[in-house]
Design a protein around this motif. Sequence first.
Motif, PDB file in Angstrom:
ATOM      1  N   LYS A 148       0.825  -1.222   0.000  1.00  0.00           N
ATOM      2  CA  LYS A 148       0.000   0.000   0.000  1.00  0.00           C
ATOM      3  C   LYS A 148       0.861   1.275   0.000  1.00  0.00           C
ATOM      4  N   MET A 149       1.994   1.224   0.699  1.00  0.00           N
ATOM      5  CA  MET A 149       2.887   2.384   0.741  1.00  0.00           C
ATOM      6  C   MET A 149       3.420   2.687  -0.666  1.00  0.00           C
ATOM      7  N   ARG A 150       3.814   1.644  -1.374  1.00  0.00           N
ATOM      8  CA  ARG A 150       4.327   1.823  -2.737  1.00  0.00           C
ATOM      9  C   ARG A 150       3.244   2.394  -3.641  1.00  0.00           C
ATOM     10  N   LEU A 151       2.008   1.879  -3.474  1.00  0.00           N
ATOM     11  CA  LEU A 151       0.892   2.356  -4.296  1.00  0.00           C
ATOM     12  C   LEU A 151       0.667   3.857  -4.071  1.00  0.00           C
ATOM     13  N   SER A 152       0.844   4.285  -2.834  1.00  0.00           N
ATOM     14  CA  SER A 152       0.586   5.695  -2.510  1.00  0.00           C
ATOM     15  C   SER A 152       1.636   6.628  -3.120  1.00  0.00           C
ATOM     16  N   GLN A 153       2.727   6.049  -3.621  1.00  0.00           N
ATOM     17  CA  GLN A 153       3.813   6.869  -4.175  1.00  0.00           C
ATOM     18  C   GLN A 153       3.796   6.924  -5.704  1.00  0.00           C
ATOM     19  N   THR A 159      -7.509   6.655  -4.434  1.00  0.00           N
ATOM     20  CA  THR A 159      -6.768   5.977  -3.374  1.00  0.00           C
ATOM     21  C   THR A 159      -6.932   4.464  -3.422  1.00  0.00           C
ATOM     22  N   SER A 160      -7.870   3.991  -4.244  1.00  0.00           N
ATOM     23  CA  SER A 160      -8.015   2.544  -4.405  1.00  0.00           C
ATOM     24  C   SER A 160      -8.609   2.255  -5.775  1.00  0.00           C
TER      25      SER A 160
END
Length: 252
Positions: A148-153, A159-160
């Motif tokens: 999830k952290m990687r996705l947020s970058q 957000t999903s």
Amino acid sequence: MQLAELKWPEVEALPKQTPIVFPIAALEQHGRHLPVFTDSLLTTEIVRRLSERFRSDALFAPLLWLGNSDHHLDFPGTLSVPPRTYIDLLGGLAENAIAHGFRRIFFLNGHGGNEVPGRQALFEVRQRHRDRRDLLLLFGTYWNLVDKMRLSQLGLTQTSLNHACEYETSMVLHLNSKLVAETCSIAPVHYGNPFEPAHRAFTTKDISAPGHVGIPSEATVAKGAALFEAFTDGAADIIRRMIAWNGTDWSG
Ligand SMILES: [Zn+2]
């Protein structure tokens, strides 16, 4: 390796602790701008990347493109297997693999409507073989396996992942931009459920007249490339952990 390319004596000779992966997806409407085969195209690409990484260390069955898409049936082109039939279909596939001696089974899913029946199918298989300790029965949807952290970058607006949204549109653009109709003028459709945290049963037309949910106008080829990498890494991590499992313990 691909199950479809093996001869039966080759399957017989495989170490039976080899993980067998069943990719499952759907054929259903994806808004006015994406093809109905979107979930199957995206899952196929993730599996292609995984099979290159794992070579003979994991066995990939052909993609099961027909999924549980009853909630999309108001839109022309959608094909769906009724959910109760789908539970039995997936359970039957897992039983086939067990009968051939495999013990580590992974349903790698690329469609939200498959989650409940897919988990139910494996629940039932596990109860039927309740005295065995050597079975590892996993179900995972690729977008839930990601870091999830990687996705947020990745610079994404949403957000999903929703449906025919920024994420899926970006990935189809990356695969083949000719498959995507113009997206600039598509209005966002936001999923809202005023009864949260209760789950509300829905048909897609309750939420979206055009069929998409999310913000397809934010899609780019570059986002698609980054998403494929992140999602493939997430699924690969599960397969690596399947290979590393000690074969008996719940804790791994
Ligand atoms: Zn989709």
